[in-house]
Design a protein around this motif. Structure first.
Motif, PDB file in Angstrom:
ATOM      1  N   PRO A 140      41.258  -7.354  30.889  1.00 40.98           N
ATOM      2  CA  PRO A 140      41.320  -6.012  30.294  1.00 40.98           C
ATOM      3  C   PRO A 140      40.444  -5.923  29.042  1.00 40.98           C
ATOM      4  N   ASP A 141      39.873  -4.777  28.807  1.00 40.47           N
ATOM      5  CA  ASP A 141      39.139  -4.565  27.566  1.00 40.47           C
ATOM      6  C   ASP A 141      40.087  -4.758  26.391  1.00 40.47           C
ATOM      7  N   GLY A 142      39.595  -5.395  25.364  1.00 37.34           N
ATOM      8  CA  GLY A 142      40.399  -5.651  24.168  1.00 37.34           C
ATOM      9  C   GLY A 142      41.335  -6.832  24.268  1.00 37.34           C
ATOM     10  N   ALA A 143      41.391  -7.498  25.420  1.00 41.08           N
ATOM     11  CA  ALA A 143      42.316  -8.620  25.623  1.00 41.08           C
ATOM     12  C   ALA A 143      41.652  -9.917  25.165  1.00 41.08           C
ATOM     13  N   THR A 144      41.580 -10.080  23.853  1.00 43.93           N
ATOM     14  CA  THR A 144      40.828 -11.202  23.287  1.00 43.93           C
ATOM     15  C   THR A 144      41.505 -12.554  23.495  1.00 43.93           C
ATOM     16  N   ALA A 145      42.742 -12.584  23.996  1.00 44.19           N
ATOM     17  CA  ALA A 145      43.344 -13.867  24.375  1.00 44.19           C
ATOM     18  C   ALA A 145      42.526 -14.551  25.466  1.00 44.19           C
ATOM     19  N   TYR A 146      41.734 -13.774  26.194  1.00 44.24           N
ATOM     20  CA  TYR A 146      40.894 -14.317  27.270  1.00 44.24           C
ATOM     21  C   TYR A 146      39.556 -14.844  26.752  1.00 44.24           C
ATOM     22  N   LYS A 147      39.232 -14.627  25.484  1.00 42.82           N
ATOM     23  CA  LYS A 147      37.912 -15.018  25.003  1.00 42.82           C
ATOM     24  C   LYS A 147      37.806 -16.530  24.880  1.00 42.82           C
ATOM     25  N   CYS A 148      36.765 -17.083  25.477  1.00 44.96           N
ATOM     26  CA  CYS A 148      36.419 -18.493  25.329  1.00 44.96           C
ATOM     27  C   CYS A 148      34.914 -18.603  25.530  1.00 44.96           C
ATOM     28  N   CYS A 149      34.360 -19.716  25.100  1.00 38.79           N
ATOM     29  CA  CYS A 149      32.914 -19.911  25.185  1.00 38.79           C
ATOM     30  C   CYS A 149      32.628 -21.290  25.769  1.00 38.79           C
ATOM     31  N   PRO A 150      31.908 -21.339  26.901  1.00 36.96           N
ATOM     32  CA  PRO A 150      31.369 -20.227  27.681  1.00 36.96           C
ATOM     33  C   PRO A 150      32.487 -19.371  28.286  1.00 36.96           C
ATOM     34  N   PRO A 151      32.130 -18.167  28.737  1.00 35.70           N
ATOM     35  CA  PRO A 151      33.164 -17.194  29.103  1.00 35.70           C
ATOM     36  C   PRO A 151      33.693 -17.350  30.525  1.00 35.70           C
ATOM     37  N   ILE A 152      34.821 -16.705  30.750  1.00 32.62           N
ATOM     38  CA  ILE A 152      35.360 -16.536  32.099  1.00 32.62           C
ATOM     39  C   ILE A 152      34.419 -15.616  32.863  1.00 32.62           C
ATOM     40  N   ARG A 153      33.974 -16.048  34.023  1.00 29.23           N
ATOM     41  CA  ARG A 153      32.961 -15.296  34.772  1.00 29.23           C
ATOM     42  C   ARG A 153      33.567 -14.653  36.020  1.00 29.23           C
ATOM     43  N   GLU A 154      32.698 -14.170  36.884  1.00 27.71           N
ATOM     44  CA  GLU A 154      33.118 -13.333  38.011  1.00 27.71           C
ATOM     45  C   GLU A 154      33.818 -14.149  39.104  1.00 27.71           C
ATOM     46  N   ASP A 155      34.492 -13.418  39.989  1.00 25.78           N
ATOM     47  CA  ASP A 155      35.250 -14.043  41.067  1.00 25.78           C
ATOM     48  C   ASP A 155      34.359 -14.902  41.960  1.00 25.78           C
ATOM     49  N   ALA A 156      33.178 -14.415  42.314  1.00 18.24           N
ATOM     50  CA  ALA A 156      32.284 -15.195  43.177  1.00 18.24           C
ATOM     51  C   ALA A 156      31.893 -16.507  42.503  1.00 18.24           C
ATOM     52  N   ASN A 157      31.690 -16.466  41.193  1.00 12.91           N
ATOM     53  CA  ASN A 157      31.376 -17.671  40.431  1.00 12.91           C
ATOM     54  C   ASN A 157      32.546 -18.645  40.492  1.00 12.91           C
ATOM     55  N   ARG A 158      33.780 -18.131  40.343  1.00 16.04           N
ATOM     56  CA  ARG A 158      34.967 -18.980  40.406  1.00 16.04           C
ATOM     57  C   ARG A 158      35.034 -19.724  41.734  1.00 16.04           C
ATOM     58  N   GLU A 159      34.776 -19.036  42.814  1.00 17.54           N
ATOM     59  CA  GLU A 159      34.889 -19.683  44.125  1.00 17.54           C
ATOM     60  C   GLU A 159      33.860 -20.802  44.281  1.00 17.54           C
ATOM     61  N   LEU A 160      32.690 -20.626  43.685  1.00 16.02           N
ATOM     62  CA  LEU A 160      31.682 -21.685  43.742  1.00 16.02           C
ATOM     63  C   LEU A 160      32.082 -22.883  42.894  1.00 16.02           C
ATOM     64  N   LEU A 161      32.784 -22.655  41.801  1.00 11.90           N
ATOM     65  CA  LEU A 161      33.306 -23.783  41.024  1.00 11.90           C
ATOM     66  C   LEU A 161      34.331 -24.570  41.835  1.00 11.90           C
ATOM     67  N   TRP A 162      35.200 -23.875  42.544  1.00 11.05           N
ATOM     68  CA  TRP A 162      36.141 -24.577  43.421  1.00 11.05           C
ATOM     69  C   TRP A 162      35.391 -25.401  44.468  1.00 11.05           C
ATOM     70  N   ARG A 163      34.318 -24.826  44.994  1.00 13.67           N
ATOM     71  CA  ARG A 163      33.529 -25.575  45.982  1.00 13.67           C
ATOM     72  C   ARG A 163      32.901 -26.816  45.340  1.00 13.67           C
ATOM     73  N   GLY A 164      32.451 -26.662  44.071  1.00 14.10           N
ATOM     74  CA  GLY A 164      31.876 -27.795  43.366  1.00 14.10           C
ATOM     75  C   GLY A 164      32.872 -28.916  43.123  1.00 14.10           C
ATOM     76  N   LEU A 165      34.126 -28.566  42.900  1.00 15.93           N
ATOM     77  CA  LEU A 165      35.164 -29.582  42.804  1.00 15.93           C
ATOM     78  C   LEU A 165      35.366 -30.289  44.133  1.00 15.93           C
ATOM     79  N   GLN A 166      35.444 -29.518  45.185  1.00 12.93           N
ATOM     80  CA  GLN A 166      35.744 -30.105  46.481  1.00 12.93           C
ATOM     81  C   GLN A 166      34.623 -30.985  47.011  1.00 12.93           C
ATOM     82  N   ASP A 167      33.374 -30.667  46.660  1.00 13.97           N
ATOM     83  CA  ASP A 167      32.272 -31.513  47.150  1.00 13.97           C
ATOM     84  C   ASP A 167      31.913 -32.630  46.167  1.00 13.97           C
ATOM     85  N   GLY A 168      32.635 -32.706  45.032  1.00 12.55           N
ATOM     86  CA  GLY A 168      32.447 -33.813  44.107  1.00 12.55           C
ATOM     87  C   GLY A 168      31.404 -33.591  43.028  1.00 12.55           C
ATOM     88  N   THR A 169      30.773 -32.422  42.992  1.00 16.80           N
ATOM     89  CA  THR A 169      29.792 -32.163  41.938  1.00 16.80           C
ATOM     90  C   THR A 169      30.483 -32.069  40.577  1.00 16.80           C
TER      91      THR A 169
END
Length: 474
Positions: free
Chosen positions: A304-333
């Motif tokens: 949500p806009d203004g929800a600064t509890a979510y702020k971190c650096c580097p930032p939380i990115r898009e859903d498609a990016n998240r799924e690729l990170l899961w794939r990177g875990l599963q393939d050992g990268t």
């Protein structure tokens, strides 16, 4: 130690007399145990098994088949819905004590860790004052932690401009490696390295085979990106583009390649970098990578806009990016999952205005890491064994802790009783974190930590029994 944000009944704990032990491949022999835990679901390095676990002097000394009849001073019978896990290892925790103890502290942080099934943390060299950039500062950290830690604690050293001569001394004093930034760290007392300084320090670390762990975002790219002013999360995301991570990771790879040093990429959020990382490893670059629960469970589209509890650096990115990170875990990268628990006082999150430009960047999740990751993993059909591998064995291997993160004979009896199918709703005010700020407040998660044992003794949150760990002797 029960998770206060979840309801869960403890396993039965009853005294027993006498002692008989055995192993899966040997006949039982007579021996005394301090603790015996029996369970139909015990997660060892060989997978889930029906076992009786015998503990003597804080060490796992026997893994016997269910029904062997081991006895000891204390016996715990796990319930049918409980799994015995090795204690997790979180190698990325900002405790902030001394100097910013109002942000967090060793007592609150290690209580939270134990409640979340984490039995070992490695503390970052910032945001404490002084930062851990010399032996004197390391001594202050250890003194602050020694009498109030509920889990075992190790320490990273820091690499900053001008302290190259301190690195070997810190290494000899037992730090597990060295952290650096490639852009402003957020606190002035821990300045970043430029590319040439990074290479110089990597070359120094290579002489004694120490590890450099890197916050990899490129300062120039971020300086040229749009400012994040205001409450719109979309604007903040644009201010920390993936390109900043990708360029910085390429810099780390090339400097590690040229020096032969070991390097580790902290809190990977950009999935774009995964092919570059995989290629570097194929080329023999000594590179490891971590990511964090917030990148695997949260998505930019839902912040949500203004929800600064979510702020971190580097930032939380898009859903498609998240799924690729899961794939990177599963393939050992990607090697491991750690929290990057980076708390602050509530006012630093700018709750009045919700301005992402001025709010402190960091997510508090030390107590919640296991249920966060397990909740998402089970949706993807990923077994608990793999989650524990990413959150226990792999961080232990990264830090060089052979007795941690694994449920095996000879390892420390750091054990977690986990109800993998029980759900709970996060109540941020019930967590042990010093400050009640979390993007997970009100979220429904699966997986409850019912008990945590440190070297065979249940963590009660009252009597600190954590040890100060040193590289090479832990």
């Amino acid at each position: 130690m029960a998770d206060p944000s979840a309801a869960g009944s403890p396993a039965a704990d009853s005294p027993a007399a006498g002692s008989t032990t055995g192993s899966p491949t040997a006949d039982p022999i007579t021996r005394g145990f301090d603790l015996v835990i029996r369970g139909r679901r015990v997660l060892t390095s060989e997978g889930l098994r029906e076992l009786e676990v015998g503990v003597v002097d804080g060490t796992i000394t026997a893994l016997a088949p269910w029904g062997t009849g081991l006895t000891g001073a204390r016996t715990v019978e796990l319930r049918g819905d409980e799994t015995l896990l090795p204690g997790l290892v979180d190698s990325h925790v900002h405790v902030n004590e001394p100097g910013r103890t109002e942000w967090e502290g060793f007592a609150s942080a290690t209580r939270a860790a134990a409640a979340g099934g984490v039995t070992t943390i490695i503390d970052m060299p910032l945001n404490s004052i002084p930062p851990t950039v010399n032996v004197e500062a390391l001594a202050q950290k250890r003194a602050a932690a020694a009498s109030q830690a509920f889990v075992d604690v190790g320490f990273w050293g820091g690499a900053v401009p001008g302290n190259t001569a301190d690195l070997r001394a810190l290494h000899e004093e037992g730090v597990f490696g060295f952290k650096c930034f490639l852009l402003h760290s957020g606190v002035d007392e821990f300045p970043p390295l430029d590319a040439e300084e990074l290479e110089k320090d990597l070359a120094e670390l290579a002489t004694f085979d120490a590890l450099m762990i890197v916050h990899a975002e490129d300062a120039r790219t971020i300086d040229e990106a749009p400012r994040a002013g205001g409450s719109r999360y979309e604007s903040f995301l644009a201010s920390r583009p993936r390109r900043a991570e990708n360029i910085a990771i390429a810099t780390v790879i090339e400097r590690a390649r040229s020096t032969g040093a070991r390097a580790h990429i902290l809190h990977l959020s950009s999935s774009d970098a995964l092919p570059l990382i995989a290629a570097a490893r194929r080329d023999g670059v000594r590179l490891t990578v971590e990511t964090c629960p917030h990148y695997l469970t949260l998505v930019a589209e839902e912040v949500p806009d203004g929800a600064t509890a979510y702020k971190c650096c580097p930032p939380i990115r898009e859903d498609a990016n998240r799924e690729l990170l899961w794939r990177g875990l599963q393939d050992g990268t990607i090697d491991c999952i750690v929290t990057d628990h980076s708390p602050s006082t509530p006012d630093l999150k700018d709750p009045e205005h919700g301005d992402f430009d001025v709010a402190w960047g960091g997510v508090s999740s030390l107590q919640l890491g296991l249920p966060l990751v397990w909740t998402e993993a089970r949706k993807r059909g990923i077994p608990l064994e793999r989650v524990v591998g990413w959150m226990a064995q792999a961080p232990a291997a990264l830090a060089g802790l052979p007795r941690k993160g694994c449920l095996a004979v000879g390892c420390d009896a750091d054990l977690v009783v986990f109800a993998a199918e029980e759900s709970f709703t996060v109540d941020v005010n019930a967590l042990h974190h010093r400050n009640a700020v979390s993007p997970y407040d009100g979220k429904r998660l699966t997986g409850v930590v019912r008990r945590t044992y440190l070297r065979g003794t249940e963590v009660d949150g009252v009597t600190p029994a954590g040890r100060m760990l040193r590289r090479g002797s832990a």
